[in-house]
Write a protein that holds these residues in place. Sequence first.
Motif, PDB file in Angstrom:
ATOM      1  N   ALA A  39      34.861 -86.097 -16.754  1.00  0.00           N
ATOM      2  CA  ALA A  39      34.097 -86.769 -15.711  1.00  0.00           C
ATOM      3  C   ALA A  39      32.869 -87.417 -16.338  1.00  0.00           C
ATOM      4  N   ASP A  41      28.964 -92.424 -12.457  1.00  0.00           N
ATOM      5  CA  ASP A  41      29.277 -93.800 -12.089  1.00  0.00           C
ATOM      6  C   ASP A  41      27.993 -94.596 -11.855  1.00  0.00           C
ATOM      7  N   GLY A  80      26.843 -91.007  -9.088  1.00  0.00           N
ATOM      8  CA  GLY A  80      27.728 -89.959  -8.617  1.00  0.00           C
ATOM      9  C   GLY A  80      28.685 -89.556  -9.734  1.00  0.00           C
ATOM     10  N   ARG A 107      32.165 -89.083 -11.327  1.00  0.00           N
ATOM     11  CA  ARG A 107      33.517 -89.644 -11.203  1.00  0.00           C
ATOM     12  C   ARG A 107      34.444 -88.935 -12.178  1.00  0.00           C
ATOM     13  N   ASP A 108      35.517 -88.375 -11.657  1.00  0.00           N
ATOM     14  CA  ASP A 108      36.450 -87.702 -12.548  1.00  0.00           C
ATOM     15  C   ASP A 108      37.484 -88.685 -13.096  1.00  0.00           C
ATOM     16  N   HIS A 109      38.056 -88.317 -14.233  1.00  0.00           N
ATOM     17  CA  HIS A 109      39.047 -89.148 -14.923  1.00  0.00           C
ATOM     18  C   HIS A 109      40.239 -88.250 -15.266  1.00  0.00           C
ATOM     19  N   ARG A 126      45.488 -87.217  -9.855  1.00  0.00           N
ATOM     20  CA  ARG A 126      44.337 -86.515  -9.280  1.00  0.00           C
ATOM     21  C   ARG A 126      44.781 -85.451  -8.280  1.00  0.00           C
ATOM     22  N   THR A 169      35.637 -79.052 -14.823  1.00  0.00           N
ATOM     23  CA  THR A 169      35.153 -80.408 -15.047  1.00  0.00           C
ATOM     24  C   THR A 169      34.285 -80.446 -16.297  1.00  0.00           C
ATOM     25  N   ARG A 211      31.794 -82.757 -18.278  1.00  0.00           N
ATOM     26  CA  ARG A 211      30.947 -83.915 -17.969  1.00  0.00           C
ATOM     27  C   ARG A 211      30.373 -84.541 -19.234  1.00  0.00           C
ATOM     28  N   ASP A 232      30.014 -95.778 -20.478  1.00  0.00           N
ATOM     29  CA  ASP A 232      30.902 -94.722 -19.977  1.00  0.00           C
ATOM     30  C   ASP A 232      32.011 -94.504 -21.011  1.00  0.00           C
TER      31      ASP A 232
END
Length: 202
Positions: A125, A128, A132, A134-136, A162, A172, A174, A181
């Motif tokens: 993640a 964004d 916020g 944002r997961d990948h 997802r 998660t 980070r 990004d």
Amino acid sequence: MSTPVMILAGGRATRMGGGDKPLLMLAGRPILAHVLDRLAPQVDGLALNANGDPDRFAGFGLPVRPDSRPGHPGPLAGILAALDWAQERGAASVVTVAGDTPFLPMDLVSGLLGARGPLGLAVAASMDAAHGLRDHPTCGLWPVALRDELAATLDRDERRVRAFARRHQPGTARWDNVPIDPFTNINTPADLALAEAHLAGR
């Protein structure tokens, strides 16, 4: 046994006019070469998930594994191919990444391993533009124990990475406060131009 990585390159690149996005040139080299620069120091096992003639990737020296399901069912099928490959290697889990992400973190594998959820799954993640999270999920750590359930999910024609990940309590990992990004992927010619500009500026 270390955790191997499979690069997912099975997509059809419709927004780029078709073909193989990992073979597009970025700063004078294929995108895939940039991806390998990031991953190779982290692991001792790398493979590529791609459909069609594997010879087009021969110059990279990677094993190439196609989807085991017909009809290009998407990245979840690539993750299944990764789990099958990891199982053959005797690995307990496998990391997957998209083949069009040239700025992956240099600590990706260790970060995912350190963020494992209760079932052993972790997804990457980043922050964004609106600050916020944002997961990948295409970039994740997948336990081989989920292989049969993932195959059954595809057999039901459920294809969302997802949704599958969220059913299995993922941790998660980070990555924040970086110049770009690290999970930026190249979907359009504009994305490619931005990546070129970033590398030129760096």
